[in-house]
Design a protein around this motif. Sequence first.
Motif, mmCIF file in Angstrom:
data_model
loop_
_atom_site.group_PDB
_atom_site.id
_atom_site.type_symbol
_atom_site.label_atom_id
_atom_site.label_comp_id
_atom_site.label_asym_id
_atom_site.label_seq_id
_atom_site.Cartn_x
_atom_site.Cartn_y
_atom_site.Cartn_z
ATOM 1 N N TYR A 10 4.198 43.261 25.072
ATOM 2 C CA TYR A 10 4.936 42.903 26.593
ATOM 3 C C TYR A 10 5.926 41.694 26.364
ATOM 4 O O TYR A 10 6.731 41.649 27.325
ATOM 5 N N SER A 11 5.516 40.672 25.593
ATOM 6 C CA SER A 11 6.551 39.569 25.546
ATOM 7 C C SER A 11 7.879 40.045 25.081
ATOM 8 O O SER A 11 9.233 39.675 25.428
ATOM 9 N N TYR A 12 7.936 41.164 24.242
ATOM 10 C CA TYR A 12 9.036 41.558 23.545
ATOM 11 C C TYR A 12 10.080 42.475 24.874
ATOM 12 O O TYR A 12 11.231 42.383 24.996
ATOM 13 N N VAL A 13 9.147 43.125 25.574
ATOM 14 C CA VAL A 13 9.829 44.021 26.858
ATOM 15 C C VAL A 13 10.436 42.920 27.732
ATOM 16 O O VAL A 13 11.471 43.105 28.146
ATOM 17 N N PHE A 14 9.536 41.681 28.078
ATOM 18 C CA PHE A 14 10.033 40.699 28.991
ATOM 19 C C PHE A 14 11.339 40.082 28.404
ATOM 20 O O PHE A 14 12.496 39.747 29.078
ATOM 21 N N GLY A 15 11.349 39.745 27.124
ATOM 22 C CA GLY A 15 12.447 39.278 26.402
ATOM 23 C C GLY A 15 13.738 40.073 26.449
ATOM 24 O O GLY A 15 14.952 39.601 26.740
ATOM 25 N N ALA A 16 13.624 41.330 26.347
ATOM 26 C CA ALA A 16 14.625 42.287 26.412
ATOM 27 C C ALA A 16 15.391 42.437 27.767
ATOM 28 O O ALA A 16 16.557 42.306 28.014
ATOM 29 N N TYR A 17 14.406 42.475 28.754
ATOM 30 C CA TYR A 17 14.908 42.415 30.131
ATOM 31 C C TYR A 17 15.793 40.828 30.537
ATOM 32 O O TYR A 17 16.716 41.032 31.142
ATOM 33 N N ALA A 18 14.942 39.896 30.098
ATOM 34 C CA ALA A 18 15.593 38.696 30.368
ATOM 35 C C ALA A 18 17.049 38.573 29.703
ATOM 36 O O ALA A 18 18.081 37.959 29.913
ATOM 37 N N TRP A 19 17.181 39.171 28.342
ATOM 38 C CA TRP A 19 18.408 39.171 27.772
ATOM 39 C C TRP A 19 19.438 39.876 28.393
ATOM 40 O O TRP A 19 20.529 39.568 28.496
ATOM 41 N N MET A 20 19.097 40.865 28.940
ATOM 42 C CA MET A 20 20.018 41.742 29.830
ATOM 43 C C MET A 20 20.350 40.704 30.888
ATOM 44 O O MET A 20 21.898 40.870 31.174
ATOM 45 N N LEU A 21 19.745 40.135 31.734
ATOM 46 C CA LEU A 21 20.070 39.466 32.766
ATOM 47 C C LEU A 21 20.823 38.120 32.186
ATOM 48 O O LEU A 21 22.027 37.778 33.025
ATOM 49 N N PHE A 22 20.701 37.517 31.218
ATOM 50 C CA PHE A 22 21.394 36.466 30.460
ATOM 51 C C PHE A 22 22.788 37.006 30.102
ATOM 52 O O PHE A 22 23.997 36.341 30.286
ATOM 53 N N SER A 23 22.811 38.309 29.626
ATOM 54 C CA SER A 23 24.344 38.917 29.235
ATOM 55 C C SER A 23 24.936 38.943 30.500
ATOM 56 O O SER A 23 26.383 38.741 30.427
ATOM 57 N N LEU A 24 24.723 39.415 31.536
ATOM 58 C CA LEU A 24 25.315 39.568 32.904
ATOM 59 C C LEU A 24 25.773 38.309 33.315
ATOM 60 O O LEU A 24 26.946 38.249 33.822
ATOM 61 N N TRP A 25 24.878 37.280 33.204
ATOM 62 C CA TRP A 25 25.214 35.931 33.652
ATOM 63 C C TRP A 25 26.657 35.310 32.707
ATOM 64 O O TRP A 25 27.338 34.900 33.586
#
Length: 230
Positions: A120-135
Amino acid sequence: MTDYWTSVLLDTERYHGNPILAHLQHSEIKREHFDLWLGLWRETAEEFCAPPAAAEFVRKAEDIGNSLKLNLYEKPNFRQSEYDPYLSSRLFTTQPDDQPGVAKPDINPAPASEIHPRIYSYVFGAYAWMLFSLWMALRSDGGAVFMIAISSFFLAMYAGVPYLLSALGRRYSGANAPKRNDFGTFLDKDISTFTGTITGREALIQITIIPILLALGMSAIALIISHARA
């Protein structure tokens, strides 16, 4: 028996027992008894039921009988081509840890609810990376940054609330809390799901593949936007 068969054939969900444990309680039941039972079942179904209903009764009984034989008399970490949900994970969870006079199988697949938290931490990290990329790509746009902040807040709530509840459960359960396996052990462990038994490694791939691909795609989009604005 009525609860079990109405659950199997009519999806009434009235049965909440464990067929494996029920058979283990009777050591006199042997492998050959299943063939005798299936023969009697087939004769009875054909005598009292219309042909389509009898065929469905027999098909289900044969699937369940084969599953029971595999669980009781062969290696328990088998792979079924057709997996019966009424021999799946939610039935294993009702088995007591220690019951006098009852032998237990060497290995029971863990229910899917026991997925290792690192996945689950991998999944959370992937979505967090998506938001960081957008930012990174849109940080000069105030409106876009505001929307990213809102999305980040909801992502934190989505991941944080289950984590806090799990932490509280471990804190107040004390010595009764189950021991968590290390990640390497989990990857080689069998996980029982509604559609069949898979390994922890296969569960890792199935759960994380889409978030990781989305994160990679979002990174590519962010790079394109940044390059276009440069």
